[in-house]
Write an enzyme that holds these catalytic residues in place. Structure first.
Site, short mmCIF file in Angstrom:
data_model
loop_
_atom_site.label_atom_id
_atom_site.label_comp_id
_atom_site.label_asym_id
_atom_site.label_seq_id
_atom_site.Cartn_x
_atom_site.Cartn_y
_atom_site.Cartn_z
N ASP A 79 0.87 -1.17 0.00
CA ASP A 79 0.00 0.00 0.00
C ASP A 79 0.90 1.21 0.00
O ASP A 79 1.71 1.39 0.92
CB ASP A 79 -0.89 0.01 1.24
CG ASP A 79 -1.94 -1.09 1.22
OD1 ASP A 79 -2.26 -1.57 0.12
OD2 ASP A 79 -2.43 -1.46 2.30
N GLU A 120 -8.94 0.46 -4.71
CA GLU A 120 -8.00 1.18 -3.85
C GLU A 120 -6.83 1.71 -4.68
O GLU A 120 -5.98 0.92 -5.11
CB GLU A 120 -7.48 0.26 -2.74
CG GLU A 120 -8.57 -0.30 -1.84
CD GLU A 120 -8.05 -1.30 -0.82
OE1 GLU A 120 -6.86 -1.70 -0.92
OE2 GLU A 120 -8.81 -1.68 0.07
#
Length: 221
Positions: A142, A199
């Site tokens: 991430d 995302e």
């Protein structure tokens, strides 16, 4: 008696192996290591031992996350060797353009995945632990980008924003934000990663979905 000794030795070796295999070592090397010297592509390593060119904001090592609690013992970034190799190459391109990668999350033990799914039981945003996340396999990161001053590039939402605005397909954003997301995505695609649709910050190493789900923890030094 001899047979009993053999059994005891075997049991001890199994126990020893088990201890080694369930704990990742956070010990830092005194000098940067060369990832090309790592021959085992599936070995878990600490990214911090291979580069000083990343910025870290490991959210789950703090309570600044949607769980509202610290669930990692310390802010280490463990990944499989093959993931680190591709991530280093991607960051090299960003550095050449005046940016660098800021990391929010790397390898995630399966036990933490279970806790996340209990809070957000929606596989669009949090992988079902029964199947396992690519984070649990050491193949996901991430990330966002920061500029030369360390300021985060505007990506339109915060990390771990659970809403349609975080999706790569969401277009009701400024041209600047769309360009920033596109830049991040293109460089990651060029370096063997693929995006996760819902995302903008989540990238999986190609082929990592077949790797083993792990529940390895790490110590803190």
């Amino acid at each position: 008696m001899k047979f009993k000794k053999i059994i005891l030795l075997w049991c001890f070796s199994v126990l020893l192996f088990s201890c080694k295999s369930t704990q990742l070592d956070s010990t830092k090397s005194t000098v940067l290591l060369d990832i090309s010297n790592e021959v085992d592509e599936n070995k878990f390593v600490n990214l911090k031992n291979y580069s000083n060119d990343f910025v870290y904001d490991m959210k789950y090592a703090t309570d600044d996350n949607f769980l509202k609690e610290k669930v990692y013992p310390c802010d280490e970034c463990f990944l499989r060797v093959k993931t680190v190799k591709s991530l280093l190459e991607a960051n090299k391109t960003f550095l050449e353009n005046g940016y660098r990668i800021k990391i929010f999350d790397c390898y995630r033990p399966k036990a933490i995945q279970k806790k996340m799914f209990q809070l957000v039981p929606n596989a669009t945003y949090v992988a079902n632990p029964k199947k396992g996340s690519i984070h649990n396999r050491g193949g996901a990161v991430d990330i966002t980008l920061v500029d030369s001053l360390g300021i985060e590039v505007d990506m339109g939402t915060k990390f771990d924003f659970f809403g349609e605005e975080a999706s790569h397909n969401y277009q009701n954003l400024t041209e600047e934000i769309l360009a920033n997301r596109k830049f991040l995505k293109e460089v990651m695609l060029q370096n063997n990663f693929k995006p996760f649709d819902s995302e903008w910050w989540h990238y999986n190493l190609n082929g990592s979905n077949t790797d083993k789900v792990e529940n390895l923890k790490w110590n803190c030094n």
